[in-house]
Design an enzyme around this catalytic site. Structure first.
Site, PDB file in Angstrom:
ATOM      1  N   HIS A  99       7.892  -0.193  -1.437  1.00 40.28           N
ATOM      2  CA  HIS A  99       7.479  -0.905  -0.163  1.00 40.28           C
ATOM      3  C   HIS A  99       6.487  -0.318   0.767  1.00 40.28           C
ATOM      4  O   HIS A  99       6.219   0.642   0.616  1.00 40.28           O
ATOM      5  CB  HIS A  99       8.893  -0.799   0.442  1.00 40.28           C
ATOM      6  N   HIS A 101       5.697   0.677   4.467  1.00 42.53           N
ATOM      7  CA  HIS A 101       6.453   1.029   6.109  1.00 42.53           C
ATOM      8  C   HIS A 101       5.384   0.596   7.322  1.00 42.53           C
ATOM      9  O   HIS A 101       4.269   0.972   7.055  1.00 42.53           O
ATOM     10  CB  HIS A 101       6.650   2.422   6.532  1.00 42.53           C
TER      11      HIS A 101
HETATM   12  P1  AMP Z   1      11.233   5.443   1.585  1.00 41.82           P
HETATM   13  O1  AMP Z   1      11.611   6.897   1.876  1.00 41.82           O
HETATM   14  O2  AMP Z   1       9.899   5.260   1.720  1.00 41.82           O
HETATM   15  O3  AMP Z   1      11.717   5.083   0.375  1.00 41.82           O
HETATM   16  O4  AMP Z   1      11.775   4.512   2.537  1.00 41.82           O
HETATM   17  C1  AMP Z   1      13.005   3.863   2.437  1.00 41.82           C
HETATM   18  C2  AMP Z   1      13.173   3.383   3.669  1.00 41.82           C
HETATM   19  O5  AMP Z   1      14.324   2.045   3.327  1.00 41.82           O
HETATM   20  C3  AMP Z   1      13.951   3.992   4.535  1.00 41.82           C
HETATM   21  O6  AMP Z   1      13.231   4.082   5.778  1.00 41.82           O
HETATM   22  C4  AMP Z   1      15.210   3.582   5.201  1.00 41.82           C
HETATM   23  O7  AMP Z   1      15.925   3.707   6.203  1.00 41.82           O
HETATM   24  C5  AMP Z   1      15.151   2.198   4.399  1.00 41.82           C
HETATM   25  N1  AMP Z   1      16.406   1.168   3.967  1.00 41.82           N
HETATM   26  C6  AMP Z   1      17.355   1.974   3.055  1.00 41.82           C
HETATM   27  N2  AMP Z   1      18.161   0.912   3.081  1.00 41.82           N
HETATM   28  C7  AMP Z   1      17.790  -0.121   3.669  1.00 41.82           C
HETATM   29  C8  AMP Z   1      18.587  -1.504   4.144  1.00 41.82           C
HETATM   30  N3  AMP Z   1      19.697  -1.766   3.375  1.00 41.82           N
HETATM   31  N4  AMP Z   1      18.140  -2.107   5.088  1.00 41.82           N
HETATM   32  C9  AMP Z   1      17.045  -1.666   5.633  1.00 41.82           C
HETATM   33  N5  AMP Z   1      16.354  -0.530   5.310  1.00 41.82           N
HETATM   34  C10 AMP Z   1      16.718   0.128   4.421  1.00 41.82           C
END
Ligand code: AMP
Ligand code: ZN
Length: 139
Positions: A99, A101
């Site tokens: 993903h 950001h």
């Molecule tokens: P990463 O550290 O790059 O894997 O980021 C994962 C991101 O996903 C974090 O910023 C979380 O806040 C976000 N996240 C986790 N679960 C959810 C969810 N159910 N809906 C939206 N964002 C999420």
């Protein structure tokens, strides 16, 4: 993947604050935003990291990232925006579904997303040569 939270969101079994969806890509607000309007963009197909996604799929994501980033920037009126993408736990990856950001940035928001200090230059030449060699080997 059944145990992937983002795959569940894509399937619709977990809710999200959806911003955009087409047949290949989905985008929704991050549940724990680093700044107002913090948005995630991801391929609907499950790839764990940047190193797993085929080039064609990545291009589709890049196009969506640019389109959605424009909307986020306009809507938030942010004067800046970081594009961030974490690979593997050592880089802070928590959700193992690739993903991107999109993080709107504001003057003096005091967010520290990048290392604040440079590492000493030792070994720099070696790293430069190794990366160049890798790039030559892979074309
Ligand atoms: P990463 O550290 O790059 O894997 O980021 C994962 C991101 O996903 C974090 O910023 C979380 O806040 C976000 N996240 C986790 N679960 C959810 C969810 N159910 N809906 C939206 N964002 C999420
Ligand atoms: Zn997944």
């Amino acid at each position: 993947m059944a145990d992937c939270i983002f795959c569940r969101i894509i399937k619709g079994t977990i809710p999200c604050e959806k911003l955009y969806e087409d047949d290949r890509v989905i985008s929704f607000l991050d549940i724990n935003p680093a700044s107002p309007g913090h948005t995630l963009v991801l391929p609907k197909a499950h790839f764990a990291t940047l190193f797993d996604i085929p080039e064609e799929e990545l291009k589709v994501c890049a196009t969506a990232v640019q389109k959605i980033a424009r909307a986020v920037l306009s809507a938030t009126k942010a004067p800046g925006l970081n594009l961030l993408q974490n690979n593997f736990p050592a880089a802070g990856q928590l959700v193992h579904h690739l993903h991107f950001h999109l993080i709107p940035r504001f003057h003096d928001d005091n967010l520290r997303l990048l290392p604040g200090k440079n590492h000493p230059g030792t070994g720099h030449d070696k790293i430069l040569a190794r990366i160049r060699a890798e790039l030559q080997a892979t074309g």
